[in-house]
Write a protein that holds these residues in place. Structure first.
Motif, mmCIF file in Angstrom:
data_model
loop_
_atom_site.group_PDB
_atom_site.id
_atom_site.type_symbol
_atom_site.label_atom_id
_atom_site.label_comp_id
_atom_site.label_asym_id
_atom_site.label_seq_id
_atom_site.Cartn_x
_atom_site.Cartn_y
_atom_site.Cartn_z
ATOM 1 N N TYR A 265 63.294 58.817 41.343
ATOM 2 C CA TYR A 265 62.119 58.864 40.470
ATOM 3 C C TYR A 265 62.394 59.617 39.166
ATOM 4 N N TYR A 266 61.978 59.003 38.057
ATOM 5 C CA TYR A 266 62.035 59.693 36.763
ATOM 6 C C TYR A 266 60.814 59.440 35.898
ATOM 7 N N GLY A 267 59.862 58.649 36.348
ATOM 8 C CA GLY A 267 58.660 58.398 35.568
ATOM 9 C C GLY A 267 57.860 57.249 36.175
ATOM 10 N N TYR A 268 56.923 56.757 35.401
ATOM 11 C CA TYR A 268 56.116 55.636 35.893
ATOM 12 C C TYR A 268 55.686 54.742 34.731
ATOM 13 N N ARG A 269 55.361 53.524 35.084
ATOM 14 C CA ARG A 269 54.751 52.583 34.149
ATOM 15 C C ARG A 269 53.278 52.531 34.493
ATOM 16 N N GLU A 270 52.484 52.139 33.525
ATOM 17 C CA GLU A 270 51.075 51.890 33.804
ATOM 18 C C GLU A 270 50.850 50.384 33.800
ATOM 19 N N HIS A 271 50.078 49.942 34.764
ATOM 20 C CA HIS A 271 49.743 48.523 34.861
ATOM 21 C C HIS A 271 48.232 48.394 34.931
ATOM 22 N N LYS A 272 47.670 47.660 33.986
ATOM 23 C CA LYS A 272 46.235 47.398 34.015
ATOM 24 C C LYS A 272 45.994 46.160 34.863
ATOM 25 N N VAL A 273 45.263 46.344 35.940
ATOM 26 C CA VAL A 273 44.999 45.273 36.889
ATOM 27 C C VAL A 273 44.170 44.173 36.232
ATOM 28 N N VAL A 274 44.611 42.938 36.428
ATOM 29 C CA VAL A 274 43.867 41.767 35.968
ATOM 30 C C VAL A 274 43.500 40.928 37.179
ATOM 31 N N ARG A 275 42.566 40.034 36.987
ATOM 32 C CA ARG A 275 42.126 39.165 38.074
ATOM 33 C C ARG A 275 43.327 38.413 38.646
ATOM 34 N N GLY A 276 43.435 38.408 39.955
ATOM 35 C CA GLY A 276 44.534 37.723 40.632
ATOM 36 C C GLY A 276 45.676 38.650 41.030
ATOM 37 N N ASP A 277 45.708 39.870 40.473
ATOM 38 C CA ASP A 277 46.753 40.820 40.858
ATOM 39 C C ASP A 277 46.565 41.254 42.311
ATOM 40 N N THR A 278 47.674 41.455 43.000
ATOM 41 C CA THR A 278 47.678 42.058 44.333
ATOM 42 C C THR A 278 48.755 43.134 44.329
ATOM 43 N N LEU A 279 48.634 44.074 45.236
ATOM 44 C CA LEU A 279 49.647 45.122 45.308
ATOM 45 C C LEU A 279 51.008 44.559 45.692
ATOM 46 N N SER A 280 51.036 43.599 46.608
ATOM 47 C CA SER A 280 52.325 43.010 46.974
ATOM 48 C C SER A 280 52.911 42.226 45.801
ATOM 49 N N GLY A 281 52.071 41.588 45.019
ATOM 50 C CA GLY A 281 52.543 40.879 43.831
ATOM 51 C C GLY A 281 53.093 41.837 42.788
ATOM 52 N N LEU A 282 52.416 42.971 42.605
ATOM 53 C CA LEU A 282 52.913 43.982 41.665
ATOM 54 C C LEU A 282 54.242 44.558 42.145
ATOM 55 N N ALA A 283 54.352 44.796 43.457
ATOM 56 C CA ALA A 283 55.610 45.312 44.004
ATOM 57 C C ALA A 283 56.730 44.300 43.802
ATOM 58 N N LYS A 284 56.456 43.039 43.981
ATOM 59 C CA LYS A 284 57.466 41.990 43.755
ATOM 60 C C LYS A 284 57.898 41.984 42.287
ATOM 61 N N THR A 285 56.930 42.114 41.375
ATOM 62 C CA THR A 285 57.231 42.114 39.942
ATOM 63 C C THR A 285 58.051 43.335 39.539
ATOM 64 N N TYR A 286 57.640 44.506 39.969
ATOM 65 C CA TYR A 286 58.273 45.741 39.500
ATOM 66 C C TYR A 286 59.491 46.180 40.317
ATOM 67 N N TYR A 287 59.516 45.823 41.606
ATOM 68 C CA TYR A 287 60.605 46.279 42.467
ATOM 69 C C TYR A 287 61.454 45.149 43.046
ATOM 70 N N GLY A 288 60.982 43.900 42.860
ATOM 71 C CA GLY A 288 61.717 42.775 43.422
ATOM 72 C C GLY A 288 61.501 42.603 44.912
ATOM 73 N N ASP A 289 60.545 43.346 45.482
ATOM 74 C CA ASP A 289 60.315 43.323 46.925
ATOM 75 C C ASP A 289 58.830 43.597 47.189
ATOM 76 N N ALA A 290 58.121 42.591 47.651
ATOM 77 C CA ALA A 290 56.679 42.707 47.879
ATOM 78 C C ALA A 290 56.330 43.769 48.916
ATOM 79 N N SER A 291 57.254 44.047 49.833
ATOM 80 C CA SER A 291 56.952 45.011 50.891
ATOM 81 C C SER A 291 56.917 46.455 50.380
ATOM 82 N N LEU A 292 57.339 46.691 49.155
ATOM 83 C CA LEU A 292 57.346 48.048 48.602
ATOM 84 C C LEU A 292 56.015 48.434 47.937
ATOM 85 N N PHE A 293 54.949 47.680 48.229
ATOM 86 C CA PHE A 293 53.641 47.967 47.632
ATOM 87 C C PHE A 293 53.155 49.372 47.968
ATOM 88 N N GLN A 294 53.656 49.964 49.068
ATOM 89 C CA GLN A 294 53.233 51.324 49.443
ATOM 90 C C GLN A 294 53.608 52.354 48.384
#
Length: 164
Positions: free
Chosen positions: A106-135
């Protein structure tokens, strides 16, 4: 006003070192700090102002790399030790979220403004390449996410980032 913590803010996502700043006064110009999770803690002291009753700014970089924290949430405290009986007085306590417990490297974070259709697993897939990392996202936003199946358009979520 006796002591005040201006940095970090309540539930900020922090890394190492934890930068602690504010205004304060202490007996013989000394204040103490404690950062802990109930399992381990890092303590120390620093000088502030010119003496008892004089307020001054402070900034301390608290190295917590060797602490064995077991919780994502830490309590940051600044306090004075009473010259009368050694008790802790003028204690200021602030909860923060410790990023290195959530995301390796860890060295920082991005901010993501949720839009209609977003899911946590989808965000994890986008940012980490792995939907299971939504936690990672859930743990970094405990004040906003109480049910991982419900995020709301307009929420601004912190996405922890780190080196692999």
């Amino acid at each position: 006003m006796t002591n005040r913590i201006d940095q970090p803010r309540k539930l900020d996502l922090v890394g190492n070192p934890i930068h602690l700043g504010g205004m304060g006064t202490g007996y013989e110009a000394t204040l103490n700090y404690r950062v802990g999770d109930g399992h381990d803690e890092v303590t120390g002291h620093f000088q502030v102002g010119g003496g008892t009753g004089e307020h001054g700014q402070f900034h301390v970089a608290v190295d917590v790399a060797h602490a064995a924290f077991k919780s994502d949430q830490l309590l940051v405290q600044v306090f004075e030790v009473s010259p009368k009986d050694g008790s802790e007085v003028h204690v200021v306590t602030l909860p923060v979220i410790y990023g290195p417990r959530i995301k390796p490297g860890y060295y920082g974070y991005r901010e993501h403004k949720v839009v209609r259709g977003d899911t946590l697993s989808g965000l994890a897939k986008t940012y980490y390449g792995d939907a299971s990392l939504f936690q990672y996202i859930v743990r970094a936003n405990p004040d906003q996410i109480t049910d991982p199946n419900k995020i709301t358009p307009g929420q601004v979520l912190r996405i922890p980032i780190g080196r692999k």
